[in-house]
Scaffold this motif. Structure first.
Motif, PDB file in Angstrom:
ATOM      1  N   VAL A 221       0.861  -1.182   0.000  1.00 52.67           N
ATOM      2  CA  VAL A 221       0.000   0.000   0.000  1.00 52.67           C
ATOM      3  C   VAL A 221       0.896   1.231   0.000  1.00 52.67           C
ATOM      4  O   VAL A 221       1.801   1.345   0.836  1.00 52.67           O
ATOM      5  N   MET A 222       0.665   2.121  -0.936  1.00 51.06           N
ATOM      6  CA  MET A 222       1.402   3.372  -1.035  1.00 51.06           C
ATOM      7  C   MET A 222       0.437   4.519  -0.797  1.00 51.06           C
ATOM      8  O   MET A 222      -0.659   4.535  -1.365  1.00 51.06           O
ATOM      9  N   ALA A 223       0.798   5.475   0.045  1.00 50.30           N
ATOM     10  CA  ALA A 223      -0.117   6.574   0.353  1.00 50.30           C
ATOM     11  C   ALA A 223       0.650   7.853   0.600  1.00 50.30           C
ATOM     12  O   ALA A 223       1.804   7.839   1.045  1.00 50.30           O
ATOM     13  N   GLY A 224       0.025   8.975   0.311  1.00 52.70           N
ATOM     14  CA  GLY A 224       0.646  10.267   0.546  1.00 52.70           C
ATOM     15  C   GLY A 224      -0.083  11.352  -0.206  1.00 52.70           C
ATOM     16  O   GLY A 224      -1.256  11.207  -0.570  1.00 52.70           O
ATOM     17  N   ARG A 225       0.595  12.463  -0.448  1.00 47.95           N
ATOM     18  CA  ARG A 225       0.030  13.557  -1.240  1.00 47.95           C
ATOM     19  C   ARG A 225       1.017  13.911  -2.341  1.00 47.95           C
ATOM     20  O   ARG A 225       2.205  14.060  -2.092  1.00 47.95           O
TER      21      ARG A 225
ATOM     22  N   SER B 112       8.915  -1.365   5.108  1.00 48.27           N
ATOM     23  CA  SER B 112       8.204  -0.103   5.256  1.00 48.27           C
ATOM     24  C   SER B 112       9.196   1.001   4.911  1.00 48.27           C
ATOM     25  O   SER B 112      10.330   0.972   5.377  1.00 48.27           O
ATOM     26  N   MET B 113       8.786   1.947   4.088  1.00 49.31           N
ATOM     27  CA  MET B 113       9.702   3.003   3.673  1.00 49.31           C
ATOM     28  C   MET B 113       8.941   4.266   3.345  1.00 49.31           C
ATOM     29  O   MET B 113       7.711   4.241   3.160  1.00 49.31           O
ATOM     30  N   GLU B 114       9.656   5.365   3.289  1.00 52.83           N
ATOM     31  CA  GLU B 114       9.069   6.619   2.842  1.00 52.83           C
ATOM     32  C   GLU B 114       9.931   7.202   1.739  1.00 52.83           C
ATOM     33  O   GLU B 114      11.151   7.019   1.715  1.00 52.83           O
ATOM     34  N   THR B 115       9.267   7.901   0.832  1.00 56.59           N
ATOM     35  CA  THR B 115       9.939   8.441  -0.347  1.00 56.59           C
ATOM     36  C   THR B 115       9.534   9.886  -0.567  1.00 56.59           C
ATOM     37  O   THR B 115       8.366  10.247  -0.383  1.00 56.59           O
ATOM     38  N   ILE B 116      10.489  10.695  -0.938  1.00 57.40           N
ATOM     39  CA  ILE B 116      10.241  12.062  -1.371  1.00 57.40           C
ATOM     40  C   ILE B 116      10.584  12.130  -2.852  1.00 57.40           C
ATOM     41  O   ILE B 116      11.697  11.790  -3.253  1.00 57.40           O
ATOM     42  N   LEU B 117       9.622  12.533  -3.652  1.00 55.51           N
ATOM     43  CA  LEU B 117       9.832  12.650  -5.092  1.00 55.51           C
ATOM     44  C   LEU B 117       9.979  14.113  -5.485  1.00 55.51           C
ATOM     45  O   LEU B 117       9.101  14.934  -5.214  1.00 55.51           O
ATOM     46  N   LEU B 118      11.098  14.438  -6.113  1.00 56.17           N
ATOM     47  CA  LEU B 118      11.320  15.753  -6.683  1.00 56.17           C
ATOM     48  C   LEU B 118      11.358  15.625  -8.204  1.00 56.17           C
ATOM     49  O   LEU B 118      11.307  14.517  -8.740  1.00 56.17           O
ATOM     50  N   GLU B 119      11.460  16.735  -8.901  1.00 56.41           N
ATOM     51  CA  GLU B 119      11.476  16.674 -10.357  1.00 56.41           C
ATOM     52  C   GLU B 119      12.736  16.036 -10.901  1.00 56.41           C
ATOM     53  O   GLU B 119      12.723  15.454 -11.989  1.00 56.41           O
ATOM     54  N   ASP B 120      13.845  16.136 -10.153  1.00 53.70           N
ATOM     55  CA  ASP B 120      15.114  15.630 -10.662  1.00 53.70           C
ATOM     56  C   ASP B 120      15.721  14.507  -9.831  1.00 53.70           C
ATOM     57  O   ASP B 120      16.806  14.013 -10.144  1.00 53.70           O
TER      58      ASP B 120
ATOM     59  N   PRO C 175       5.557  14.651 -11.543  1.00 58.64           N
ATOM     60  CA  PRO C 175       4.882  14.535 -10.247  1.00 58.64           C
ATOM     61  C   PRO C 175       5.880  14.650  -9.105  1.00 58.64           C
ATOM     62  O   PRO C 175       6.993  14.119  -9.173  1.00 58.64           O
ATOM     63  N   THR C 176       5.508  15.367  -8.050  1.00 58.10           N
ATOM     64  CA  THR C 176       6.339  15.486  -6.856  1.00 58.10           C
ATOM     65  C   THR C 176       5.472  15.225  -5.633  1.00 58.10           C
ATOM     66  O   THR C 176       4.253  15.371  -5.687  1.00 58.10           O
ATOM     67  N   GLY C 177       6.112  14.836  -4.532  1.00 60.27           N
ATOM     68  CA  GLY C 177       5.337  14.616  -3.327  1.00 60.27           C
ATOM     69  C   GLY C 177       6.050  13.751  -2.320  1.00 60.27           C
ATOM     70  O   GLY C 177       7.221  13.394  -2.496  1.00 60.27           O
ATOM     71  N   LYS C 178       5.323  13.415  -1.251  1.00 58.07           N
ATOM     72  CA  LYS C 178       5.845  12.572  -0.183  1.00 58.07           C
ATOM     73  C   LYS C 178       4.932  11.365  -0.030  1.00 58.07           C
ATOM     74  O   LYS C 178       3.712  11.502   0.042  1.00 58.07           O
ATOM     75  N   LEU C 179       5.535  10.178   0.022  1.00 58.95           N
ATOM     76  CA  LEU C 179       4.784   8.930   0.039  1.00 58.95           C
ATOM     77  C   LEU C 179       5.361   7.955   1.049  1.00 58.95           C
ATOM     78  O   LEU C 179       6.554   7.982   1.345  1.00 58.95           O
ATOM     79  N   THR C 180       4.521   7.075   1.550  1.00 52.65           N
ATOM     80  CA  THR C 180       4.971   5.939   2.343  1.00 52.65           C
ATOM     81  C   THR C 180       4.558   4.666   1.620  1.00 52.65           C
ATOM     82  O   THR C 180       3.499   4.613   0.991  1.00 52.65           O
TER      83      THR C 180
END
Length: 250
Positions: free
Chosen positions: A78-82, A109-117, A90-95
């Motif tokens: 399960v992946m969730a965030g905004r 269990s992990m968390e990810t921050i997505l930036l443009e680059d 797409p950018t955002g923070k997810l778990t």
């Protein structure tokens, strides 16, 4: 179940890194409405889906996103965030967290921050303690990813066979589009998916999109194959709002 977590991570990564995964796995179940039964045209208020997509606000926005990843019929991740959409990428923070169906020695269990680059990922243990952030660079030449609305437009282009009619998604009137998309259709819309399809020899994949009256996609389902493992992603988007700030971890 031996490599369930590994397969699930690959399937989840497909949607996380591309905005939509690709594959040729066949559909195993029919999409359903919130009450568990297939919705039919006329069951909820109808609207012109072409007009809704055409008039969708092009400004950047954010939405709560939840993705359920299935290996076969088993829920695995399960992946969730905004997430922020309508930008260069797409950018955002997810778990991301494995479900109880995954063996303990394969769970994560992990968390990810997505930036443009770039993307930043760290693991979380059972006590909530976090590991070190790991950075992965993204190719600037391939970050112009298509959002889910682009897939709705592709399905519209398939004609009447893709128009399944109005349905209700979490109490919201929506219009469902369904069909299979080919490599060539994805070439100019979502280059990453196109490249992945070419690498894995995938000629087409099936997906369904539900569009609300504002032209926003509120649900997306895809059937895919990653490294020989068939799976399905169910994406739900809600609580649309202004973009949220996202920055690299310190």
């Amino acid at each position: 179940m031996r490599h369930l977590a590994t397969a699930a991570a690959g399937i989840a990564a497909a949607i996380l890194l591309t905005g939509c995964g690709a594959g040729d796995a066949g559909k195993t179940t029919a999409p359903t409405s919130k009450n568990g039964t297939s919705a039919t045209s006329g069951s909820v208020g109808s609207f012109e889906v072409e007009t809704a997509l055409k008039n969708a606000d092009p400004a950047r926005y954010s939405a709560e996103i939840t993705t359920e990843t299935y290996a076969g019929s088993t829920l695995t991740v399960v992946m969730a965030g905004r997430m922020n959409f309508n930008g260069p990428a797409p950018t955002g923070k997810l778990t991301l967290k494995t479900s109880e169906s995954v063996p303990e020695d394969q769970a994560f269990s992990m968390e990810t921050i997505l930036l443009e680059d770039a993307s930043y990922t760290r693991t979380l243990d059972d006590d909530g303690a976090a590991g070190e952030w790991q950075r992965t660079g993204l190719d600037p030449a391939s970050t112009g990813l298509a959002d889910y609305g682009a897939y709705a437009q592709l399905l519209l282009g398939l004609g009447s066979k893709a128009r399944k009619g109005p349905e209700e998604v979490d109490g919201v009137p929506a219009y469902r589009l369904s069909g299979s998309l080919t490599q060539d259709q994805l070439r100019t819309v979502d280059r990453r998916v196109y490249d992945r399809m070419r690498t894995e020899g995938t000629q087409e994949f099936a997906c369904d999109v539900w569009v609300n009256e504002s032209g926003r996609v509120v649900r997306f389902e895809q059937w895919l194959e990653v490294s020989g493992n068939s799976g399905r992603n169910v994406v739900k988007l809600k609580n649309f709002s202004d973009p949220v700030p996202v920055s690299a971890p310190k």
